[in-house]
Design an enzyme around this catalytic site. Structure first.
Site, mmCIF file in Angstrom:
data_model
loop_
_atom_site.group_PDB
_atom_site.id
_atom_site.type_symbol
_atom_site.label_atom_id
_atom_site.label_comp_id
_atom_site.label_asym_id
_atom_site.label_seq_id
_atom_site.Cartn_x
_atom_site.Cartn_y
_atom_site.Cartn_z
ATOM 1 N N SER A 1 5.295 -6.495 -4.392
ATOM 2 C CA SER A 1 6.212 -5.471 -4.896
ATOM 3 C C SER A 1 7.053 -5.989 -6.062
ATOM 4 C CB SER A 1 7.155 -5.010 -3.777
ATOM 5 O OG SER A 1 6.429 -4.538 -2.678
HETATM 6 N N1 SAH Z 1 5.654 -6.659 0.852
HETATM 7 C C1 SAH Z 1 4.450 -7.048 0.150
HETATM 8 C C2 SAH Z 1 3.852 -5.859 -0.558
HETATM 9 C C3 SAH Z 1 2.559 -5.566 0.015
HETATM 10 S S1 SAH Z 1 1.709 -4.120 -0.571
HETATM 11 C C4 SAH Z 1 4.712 -8.191 -0.794
HETATM 12 O O1 SAH Z 1 5.890 -8.481 -1.072
HETATM 13 O O2 SAH Z 1 3.755 -8.821 -1.246
HETATM 14 C C5 SAH Z 1 1.527 -3.266 0.963
HETATM 15 C C6 SAH Z 1 0.759 -3.981 2.045
HETATM 16 O O3 SAH Z 1 0.635 -3.077 3.140
HETATM 17 C C7 SAH Z 1 -0.672 -4.362 1.660
HETATM 18 O O4 SAH Z 1 -0.859 -5.743 1.813
HETATM 19 C C8 SAH Z 1 -1.538 -3.557 2.618
HETATM 20 O O5 SAH Z 1 -2.722 -4.231 3.027
HETATM 21 C C9 SAH Z 1 -0.585 -3.336 3.790
HETATM 22 N N2 SAH Z 1 -0.945 -2.207 4.639
HETATM 23 C C10 SAH Z 1 -1.519 -1.034 4.268
HETATM 24 N N3 SAH Z 1 -1.685 -0.241 5.346
HETATM 25 C C11 SAH Z 1 -1.193 -0.923 6.427
HETATM 26 C C12 SAH Z 1 -1.083 -0.619 7.812
HETATM 27 N N4 SAH Z 1 -1.502 0.538 8.352
HETATM 28 N N5 SAH Z 1 -0.524 -1.545 8.609
HETATM 29 C C13 SAH Z 1 -0.078 -2.744 8.124
HETATM 30 N N6 SAH Z 1 -0.162 -3.073 6.814
HETATM 31 C C14 SAH Z 1 -0.721 -2.186 5.964
#
Ligand code: SAH
Length: 210
Positions: free
Chosen positions: A61
């Site tokens: 993010s």
């Molecule tokens: N907070 C993270 C941003 C990740 S983007 C950072 O700082 O890097 C969002 C993440 O949510 C992705 O890695 C994706 O795989 C995950 N995601 C998507 N659907 C999900 C679900 N149902 N349960 C858990 N994680 C999920």
């Protein structure tokens, strides 16, 4: 990076209804080396105020969004937090600076494993990462003093509200993937009554169904 966060805060102050982020949150962001969570080929951009790809179609993010969402949680040092969407683990590491314990769930197994190893190497001992479906939360450790979701859901998953402590906050982007999304601040008051407020239009990757 902190100056860029501050600049964007000033652009968005009328939306988000605040002029500053807490010093505790800014110190936590200053303390976490973001380049550690960014792929080798993107190291030059690690401290830019933008999202970056981390593989598997996912992103780390944007720092301003990490600051905003973390600030909205109003964490105290004894807080137990649930994060949905570990991704790179960057947001997790920021939360770990501010809370007593962070439970983080990620649906993509290799991302969960890589983030867990990275957080361990960084010395974040108050973090547990698991591959699980965020729509279900992590009931074993509930209720939480704060819940943060870093992927956009079409609606607020009911288990997440159920796993929120009275008086606690849930921060979640809601909307269709590729469509308009709003960052929502959801509060459960002492009597268990839930209210929500739209904070800012945002663009997140989708919270996928398993
Ligand atoms: N907070 C993270 C941003 C990740 S983007 C950072 O700082 O890097 C969002 C993440 O949510 C992705 O890695 C994706 O795989 C995950 N995601 C998507 N659907 C999900 C679900 N149902 N349960 C858990 N994680 C999920």
């Amino acid at each position: 990076m902190l100056m860029d966060i501050d600049r964007e805060l000033r652009y968005t102050r009328d939306y988000i209804g605040q002029d500053a982020f807490s010093e505790r949150v800014l110190a936590a962001i200053a303390a976490v080396p973001r380049h550690y969570f960014v792929p080798d080929e993107l190291q030059d951009a690690a401290y830019d105020n933008g999202p970056l790809p981390i593989g598997h179609g996912q992103t780390i993010s944007q720092p301003y969004i990490v600051a905003l969402m973390t600030d909205l949680l109003r964490l105290t040092p004894d807080a137990v937090v649930l994060e949905v969407g570990t991704g790179s683990g960057y947001q997790t590491a920021v939360l770990a600076q501010l809370a007593r314990q962070v439970y983080s769930i990620e649906i993509v197994g290799p991302l969960a494993n890589a983030a867990a190893a990275r957080l361990h190497r960084l010395g974040c001992i108050n973090v547990e990462v698991r591959q699980r479906d965020g729509y279900l939360g992590w009931p074993e450790h509930a209720p939480y003093d704060g819940i943060i979701v870093t992927a956009a859901a079409p609606y607020i998953p009911a288990p997440l509200i159920a796993q929120l402590k009275a008086g606690a906050r849930l921060v979640i982007p809601v909307g269709d993937s590729g469509g308009p999304q709003q960052l929502l601040l959801v509060e459960k008051d002492a009597a268990g009554v839930v209210s929500e407020r739209a904070v800012l239009p945002v663009a997140f990757v989708p919270l996928v169904k398993s």
